[in-house]
Design a protein around this motif. Structure first.
Motif, PDB file in Angstrom:
ATOM      1  N   ALA A  49       0.943  -1.396   0.181  1.00 55.82           N
ATOM      2  CA  ALA A  49      -0.080   0.061   0.128  1.00 55.82           C
ATOM      3  C   ALA A  49       0.792   1.236   0.239  1.00 55.82           C
ATOM      4  CB  ALA A  49      -0.994  -0.065   1.418  1.00 55.82           C
ATOM      5  N   ARG A  50       0.448   2.210  -1.025  1.00 59.30           N
ATOM      6  CA  ARG A  50       1.268   3.446  -1.031  1.00 59.30           C
ATOM      7  C   ARG A  50       0.700   4.668  -0.512  1.00 59.30           C
ATOM      8  NH1 ARG A  50       5.683   2.265  -5.447  1.00 59.30           N
ATOM      9  NH2 ARG A  50       5.522   0.062  -5.321  1.00 59.30           N
ATOM     10  N   TYR A  51      -0.683   4.502  -0.515  1.00 59.07           N
ATOM     11  CA  TYR A  51      -1.493   5.645  -0.130  1.00 59.07           C
ATOM     12  C   TYR A  51      -1.662   5.590   1.276  1.00 59.07           C
ATOM     13  CZ  TYR A  51      -5.478   8.644   0.188  1.00 59.07           C
ATOM     14  OH  TYR A  51      -6.415   9.867   0.599  1.00 59.07           O
ATOM     15  N   THR A  52      -1.507   6.848   1.932  1.00 56.95           N
ATOM     16  CA  THR A  52      -1.694   6.864   3.221  1.00 56.95           C
ATOM     17  C   THR A  52      -2.559   8.202   3.550  1.00 56.95           C
ATOM     18  OG1 THR A  52       0.388   8.237   3.608  1.00 56.95           O
ATOM     19  CG2 THR A  52       0.197   5.779   4.131  1.00 56.95           C
ATOM     20  N   GLU A  53      -3.467   8.116   4.319  1.00 50.53           N
ATOM     21  CA  GLU A  53      -4.259   9.286   4.467  1.00 50.53           C
ATOM     22  C   GLU A  53      -3.771  10.128   5.698  1.00 50.53           C
ATOM     23  OE1 GLU A  53      -8.837   9.657   5.506  1.00 50.53           O
ATOM     24  OE2 GLU A  53      -8.440   8.474   3.706  1.00 50.53           O
ATOM     25  N   SER A  54      -2.896  11.010   5.252  1.00 53.23           N
ATOM     26  CA  SER A  54      -2.217  11.782   6.266  1.00 53.23           C
ATOM     27  C   SER A  54      -3.019  12.988   6.757  1.00 53.23           C
ATOM     28  CB  SER A  54      -0.719  12.297   5.685  1.00 53.23           C
ATOM     29  OG  SER A  54      -1.107  13.162   4.674  1.00 53.23           O
ATOM     30  N   ASP A  55      -2.567  13.798   7.515  1.00 56.98           N
ATOM     31  CA  ASP A  55      -3.421  14.910   8.070  1.00 56.98           C
ATOM     32  C   ASP A  55      -3.377  16.170   6.929  1.00 56.98           C
ATOM     33  OD1 ASP A  55      -3.501  14.173  10.658  1.00 56.98           O
ATOM     34  OD2 ASP A  55      -1.605  15.018  11.211  1.00 56.98           O
ATOM     35  N   HIS A  56      -2.809  16.200   6.075  1.00 53.70           N
ATOM     36  CA  HIS A  56      -2.915  17.229   4.934  1.00 53.70           C
ATOM     37  C   HIS A  56      -3.811  16.705   3.945  1.00 53.70           C
ATOM     38  CE1 HIS A  56       0.225  14.940   3.065  1.00 53.70           C
ATOM     39  NE2 HIS A  56      -0.177  15.363   2.062  1.00 53.70           N
ATOM     40  N   VAL A  57      -3.823  15.259   3.638  1.00 49.82           N
ATOM     41  CA  VAL A  57      -4.762  14.805   2.885  1.00 49.82           C
ATOM     42  C   VAL A  57      -6.450  15.018   3.461  1.00 49.82           C
ATOM     43  CG1 VAL A  57      -5.635  12.769   1.666  1.00 49.82           C
ATOM     44  CG2 VAL A  57      -3.410  13.134   1.822  1.00 49.82           C
ATOM     45  N   LYS A  58      -6.299  14.626   4.734  1.00 48.19           N
ATOM     46  CA  LYS A  58      -7.803  14.692   5.432  1.00 48.19           C
ATOM     47  C   LYS A  58      -7.993  15.984   5.444  1.00 48.19           C
ATOM     48  CE  LYS A  58      -6.818  11.015   8.627  1.00 48.19           C
ATOM     49  NZ  LYS A  58      -6.418  10.652   9.998  1.00 48.19           N
ATOM     50  N   THR A  59      -7.427  17.208   5.546  1.00 53.11           N
ATOM     51  CA  THR A  59      -7.630  18.584   5.401  1.00 53.11           C
ATOM     52  C   THR A  59      -8.089  19.118   3.847  1.00 53.11           C
ATOM     53  OG1 THR A  59      -6.144  19.302   6.960  1.00 53.11           O
ATOM     54  CG2 THR A  59      -6.773  20.753   5.631  1.00 53.11           C
ATOM     55  N   TYR A  60      -7.612  18.580   3.217  1.00 50.58           N
ATOM     56  CA  TYR A  60      -7.670  18.515   1.455  1.00 50.58           C
ATOM     57  C   TYR A  60      -9.241  18.239   1.315  1.00 50.58           C
ATOM     58  CZ  TYR A  60      -7.980  18.140  -3.275  1.00 50.58           C
ATOM     59  OH  TYR A  60      -8.404  18.046  -4.663  1.00 50.58           O
ATOM     60  N   TYR A  61      -9.401  16.700   1.809  1.00 43.11           N
ATOM     61  CA  TYR A  61     -11.026  16.320   1.807  1.00 43.11           C
ATOM     62  C   TYR A  61     -11.999  17.134   2.483  1.00 43.11           C
ATOM     63  CZ  TYR A  61      -8.881  12.004  -0.022  1.00 43.11           C
ATOM     64  OH  TYR A  61      -8.376  10.876  -0.684  1.00 43.11           O
ATOM     65  N   ARG A  62     -11.633  17.692   3.576  1.00 39.54           N
ATOM     66  CA  ARG A  62     -12.585  18.179   4.492  1.00 39.54           C
ATOM     67  C   ARG A  62     -12.852  19.776   3.700  1.00 39.54           C
ATOM     68  NH1 ARG A  62     -11.416  22.192   7.822  1.00 39.54           N
ATOM     69  NH2 ARG A  62      -9.084  21.413   8.239  1.00 39.54           N
ATOM     70  N   VAL A  63     -11.761  20.382   3.423  1.00 40.22           N
ATOM     71  CA  VAL A  63     -11.943  21.760   2.760  1.00 40.22           C
ATOM     72  C   VAL A  63     -12.707  21.712   1.354  1.00 40.22           C
ATOM     73  CG1 VAL A  63     -10.681  23.688   1.606  1.00 40.22           C
ATOM     74  CG2 VAL A  63     -10.065  22.705   3.765  1.00 40.22           C
ATOM     75  N   ASN A  64     -12.446  20.450   0.470  1.00 39.43           N
ATOM     76  CA  ASN A  64     -13.298  20.398  -0.526  1.00 39.43           C
ATOM     77  C   ASN A  64     -14.721  19.596  -0.558  1.00 39.43           C
ATOM     78  OD1 ASN A  64     -11.391  21.657  -2.720  1.00 39.43           O
ATOM     79  ND2 ASN A  64     -10.016  20.305  -1.695  1.00 39.43           N
ATOM     80  N   ARG A  65     -14.994  19.367   0.686  1.00 39.71           N
ATOM     81  CA  ARG A  65     -16.378  18.690   0.986  1.00 39.71           C
ATOM     82  C   ARG A  65     -16.526  17.470   0.337  1.00 39.71           C
ATOM     83  NH1 ARG A  65     -19.609  24.373   0.329  1.00 39.71           N
ATOM     84  NH2 ARG A  65     -18.845  25.397   2.002  1.00 39.71           N
ATOM     85  N   TYR A  66     -15.411  16.661   0.659  1.00 44.83           N
ATOM     86  CA  TYR A  66     -15.631  15.272   0.024  1.00 44.83           C
ATOM     87  C   TYR A  66     -16.289  14.497   1.129  1.00 44.83           C
ATOM     88  CZ  TYR A  66     -12.625  15.752  -3.877  1.00 44.83           C
ATOM     89  OH  TYR A  66     -12.088  16.167  -5.135  1.00 44.83           O
ATOM     90  N   PRO A  67     -17.336  13.604   0.943  1.00 51.61           N
ATOM     91  CA  PRO A  67     -17.859  12.740   1.873  1.00 51.61           C
ATOM     92  C   PRO A  67     -16.926  11.766   2.535  1.00 51.61           C
ATOM     93  CG  PRO A  67     -18.503  11.737  -0.147  1.00 51.61           C
ATOM     94  CD  PRO A  67     -17.444  13.047  -0.466  1.00 51.61           C
ATOM     95  N   SER A  68     -17.085  11.933   4.051  1.00 49.64           N
ATOM     96  CA  SER A  68     -16.280  10.818   4.667  1.00 49.64           C
ATOM     97  C   SER A  68     -16.506   9.697   4.882  1.00 49.64           C
ATOM     98  CB  SER A  68     -15.851  11.703   6.156  1.00 49.64           C
ATOM     99  OG  SER A  68     -17.013  12.085   6.754  1.00 49.64           O
TER     100      SER A  68
END
Length: 71
Positions: A52-71
């Protein structure tokens, strides 16, 4: 005498433009050749390819939150 010189100059200009165009093409082909290197085999093992190469780091979570992606 003057007409002959004018004809030579007119033909000379055309020849110069043709030679410049051909010279540019040949120089481009010459410069591109050394940039190509030998092909190398893949250095990763099968296990490394499947990890696995994808990790959901803090900056990725912030990106999802700011762009209103469903969690």
């Amino acid at each position: 005498m003057r007409d002959e010189k004018e004809k030579k100059v007119a033909v000379g200009r055309r020849d110069v433009l043709r030679k410049i165009g051909i010279g540019t093409l040949s120089a481009g082909a010459t410069l591109a050749t050394p940039l190509v290197g030998p092909a190398q085999a893949d250095s990763e093992t099968n296990d490394e390819k499947r990890k696995a190469r994808y990790t959901e780091s803090d900056h990725v979570k912030t990106y999802y939150r700011v762009n209103r992606y469903p969690s």
